[in-house]
Design an enzyme around this catalytic site. Structure first.
Site, short mmCIF file in Angstrom:
data_model
loop_
_atom_site.label_atom_id
_atom_site.label_comp_id
_atom_site.label_asym_id
_atom_site.label_seq_id
_atom_site.Cartn_x
_atom_site.Cartn_y
_atom_site.Cartn_z
CE LYS A 91 -6.18 8.87 2.43
NZ LYS A 91 -4.80 9.28 2.06
CD GLU A 113 -10.80 4.75 8.41
OE1 GLU A 113 -12.05 4.64 8.41
OE2 GLU A 113 -10.14 4.75 7.34
CB SER A 379 -1.27 9.53 -4.27
OG SER A 379 -0.14 9.70 -3.44
C1 LIG Z 1 -3.70 8.49 2.22
C2 LIG Z 1 -2.73 8.72 1.17
C3 LIG Z 1 -2.03 7.65 0.57
C4 LIG Z 1 -2.14 6.23 1.02
O1 LIG Z 1 -3.41 5.67 0.94
P1 LIG Z 1 -3.76 4.57 -0.18
O2 LIG Z 1 -5.09 4.06 0.25
O3 LIG Z 1 -2.70 3.54 -0.13
O4 LIG Z 1 -3.79 5.28 -1.47
C5 LIG Z 1 -1.17 7.94 -0.48
N1 LIG Z 1 -0.97 9.20 -0.89
C6 LIG Z 1 -1.62 10.25 -0.34
C7 LIG Z 1 -1.35 11.61 -0.87
C8 LIG Z 1 -2.52 10.05 0.70
O5 LIG Z 1 -3.15 11.10 1.25
#
Ligand SMILES: *Cc1c(COP(=O)(O)O)cnc(C)c1O
Length: 396
Positions: A91, A113, A379
């Protein structure tokens, strides 16, 4: 030529996208539409952004060949380690990019948000670094559930304002943020946290996250002498880590794209967030996409064990991949995601975020060939999910 990567000039990916905003928001959105590409493409912006990605965020993140996992699934698995970024997930790539862009637009007040607080923390971090005022809207229910992230945001200097309408969760926080933006358009930029919202947000966020696949290309080339994997896999909440992971591969037909949604308790359970399986075409938060909604257009509350995937829509980029059958969509239930999180931890010594564990769980559902090169976007890291992991462990 049709491309999957970028929308047309009106922000449409196929039939999805656009900018469905109240008239009061037109000037804000129009200003961004007019200026975002020029700013993002300028030498001084690129130089500053790339320098911060390198020395502040810690990029390039490794592309790690997961030997033990590969042995278990009899294929070649590479993990893109977004969990190693500053603040623990992908993010920050977007939050930092948009905060920098806001400064170039002359806007020193940032609103955002947040659901679980991950995007709020990333935004508050970028604002602290760049000296910007930061206001984060968060559902009252989420504030109670996510105390550590609320404390982080406050320590970083952000003001956290509870959204008290509706279900008091993420979608209500988005509505409050949009209201704020209408009232403070000249001073304020709204940093949306995923590839959702009115044009140009989906494209802008995808471009900021595209660093993920840009790096995968040269890293794979360095490791095995080819730029394209056979498969790329990522989880989809709104879809920003997935858009970043797919970005440089969607227009390469040889690369299989796999998008993973949160099945919750199961698609038929009434407690799910599997948008493409359960949703229909509709407008949510300013763009036309696939949305979980009732017959008369009321949003259905989603459920996922992972807060980041607990969203009743997906970005238009992904809706188009789904409609055109460019990507294969999987739905992974809470239980299977938990199992995959424990498995990765045991085999590789990496505790993944629950969101990322959904992407990993595809390894159990799909057969890969022994020569396949499979890249999975990790992610984020699992520190924030220890409570869920502890609960799961005591139930084993
Ligand atoms: C917020 C988040 C997501 C989901 O958000 P996307 O916009 O779909 O990437 C996925 N993995 C992690 C670790 C997150 O913090």
């Amino acid at each position: 030529m049709t491309t999957f990567r970028n929308p047309d000039e009106h922000g449409y990916y196929g039939e999805f996208g656009g900018a469905f905003v109240p008239e009061m928001l037109y000037p804000n959105v129009a200003e961004l539409q007019e200026k975002y590409l020029q700013i993002m493409g300028s030498d001084y912006f690129i130089k500053e952004y790339r320098a911060l990605l390198k020395d502040y965020v810690g990029r390039a993140t490794p592309l790690y060949f997961a030997k033990n996992l590969s042995e278990k699934f009899k294929t070649n698995i590479y993990l893109k380690r977004e969990d190693l970024n500053h603040t623990g997930a992908h993010k920050i790539n977007n939050a930092l990019g948009q905060a920098l862009l806001a400064k170039k637009l002359g806007k020193n007040r940032i609103i955002a948000e947040t659901g679980a607080g991950q995007h709020g923390v990333a935004t508050a971090t970028a604002c602290a670094l760049l000296g910007l005022e930061c206001i984060v809207y968060m559902g009252e229910v989420d504030i109670a559930r996510q105390a550590p992230n609320v404390a982080r945001m406050k320590m970083l200097g952000a003001t956290v304002i509870p959204a008290t309408s509706g279900s008091k969760t993420l979608k209500d926080a988005v509505n409050e943020a949009l209201r704020d933006w209408i009232n403070n358009s000249t001073t304020t930029h709204y940093i949306i946290g995923s590839v959702v919202g009115p044009h140009p947000f989906p494209d802008m966020v995808a471009r900021f996250q595209s660093i993920i696949s840009e790096e995968i290309k040269w890293q794979l080339n360095e490791k095995i002498g080819r730029e394209n994997p056979d498969f790329v896999i990522a989880c989809v909440g709104g879809g920003s880590n997935a858009a970043g992971t797919f970005y440089h591969f969607v227009d390469e037909p040889a690369v299989h794209i796999i998008a993973v949604e949160a099945g919750g308790f199961g698609i038929d359970s009434g407690k799910s967030a599997a948008t493409t399986f359960l949703g229909t075409v509709g407008v949510l938060h300013g763009s036309k996409s696939i949305v979980m909604q009732t017959g008369d257009g009321q949003v259905i509350e989603p459920h996922s064990i992972s807060a980041g995937l607990d969203y009743p829509g997906i970005g238009p980029f992904h809706a188009n991949l789904f409609a055109q059958k460019r990507a294969e969509f999987f739905s992974i239930n809470d239980d299977d995601a938990l199992k995959s999180a424990f498995e990765l931890t045991k085999l590789e010594g990496i505790i993944p975020a629950l969101e990322s564990a959904h992407a990993l769980a595809v390894l159990e559902k799909k057969q890969f060939e022994k020569d396949d090169v499979v890249v999975i976007c990790l992610s984020g890291r699992g520190d924030k999910d220890m409570e869920a992991y502890l609960n799961a462990q005591s139930n084993l």
